[in-house]
Design an enzyme around this catalytic site. Sequence first.
Site, PDB file in Angstrom:
ATOM      1  N   CYS A   1       0.359   3.085   3.511  1.00  8.84           N
ATOM      2  CA  CYS A   1       0.766   2.537   4.815  1.00  8.84           C
ATOM      3  C   CYS A   1       1.773   1.402   4.726  1.00  8.84           C
ATOM      4  O   CYS A   1       2.239   0.903   5.743  1.00  8.84           O
ATOM      5  CB  CYS A   1      -0.451   2.090   5.622  1.00  8.84           C
ATOM      6  SG  CYS A   1      -1.121   0.472   5.144  1.00  8.84           S
TER       7      CYS A   1
ATOM      8  N   CYS B   1       0.842  -1.204   0.000  1.00 11.70           N
ATOM      9  CA  CYS B   1       0.000   0.000   0.000  1.00 11.70           C
ATOM     10  C   CYS B   1       0.873   1.250   0.000  1.00 11.70           C
ATOM     11  O   CYS B   1       1.791   1.372   0.811  1.00 11.70           O
ATOM     12  CB  CYS B   1      -0.891  -0.018   1.247  1.00 11.70           C
ATOM     13  SG  CYS B   1      -1.858   1.487   1.459  1.00 11.70           S
TER      14      CYS B   1
ATOM     15  N   CYS C   1      -8.696  -4.896 -10.190  1.00 11.83           N
ATOM     16  CA  CYS C   1      -8.284  -3.807 -11.066  1.00 11.83           C
ATOM     17  C   CYS C   1      -7.846  -2.656 -10.163  1.00 11.83           C
ATOM     18  O   CYS C   1      -8.682  -2.019  -9.518  1.00 11.83           O
ATOM     19  CB  CYS C   1      -9.475  -3.418 -11.936  1.00 11.83           C
ATOM     20  SG  CYS C   1      -9.068  -2.182 -13.164  1.00 11.83           S
TER      21      CYS C   1
END
Length: 166
Positions: free
Chosen positions: A87, A84, A156
């Site tokens: 984070c 991510c 996606c």
Amino acid sequence: MKNTSLLFVLLLFASCNQAQNAKSTTAGSDTSESSRNFQKITKSDAEWKAQLTAEEYHVLREAGTERAFTGEYWDNKKEGKYVCRACGFELFDSKTKFKSGTGWPSFYEPANEYCVGEIKDTKYGWNRTEVVCARCGGHLGHVFKDGPKPTGLRYCINSISLKFVE
Ligand code: FE
């Protein structure tokens, strides 16, 4: 067909499950370490704005979408992990990435069963399933049921929501 409600329940209780993984992450730490015992990260809009670029903030915190074929990773064929961008939580593995032709990085499954959360998205009159980082809630993209084997799913994902780690 996957039972998304079950997945939700699993995600809700993921932080209570002490059995699987003895390692734990520190909330807010910017690492790719993945743990079933993760703690959710909650930040104010001002904090996210200070941390992210304007484009990252728009996609990750306002559920925006980058233009197809413009992102960093839609054509990335290197082996590694995708974490991510907000984070550092581990989200996808290059082993499950496939060529979808959509212009967005596409995967047939997440890195594990607890890292990605699903939210019903009926915006614009469509019936879609939004996927978010389970740790910080950042918007990643959508999951569709027209993916390849073995799952038949197509995650996606916006490149800008991800960071590739070789
Ligand atoms: Fe995150």
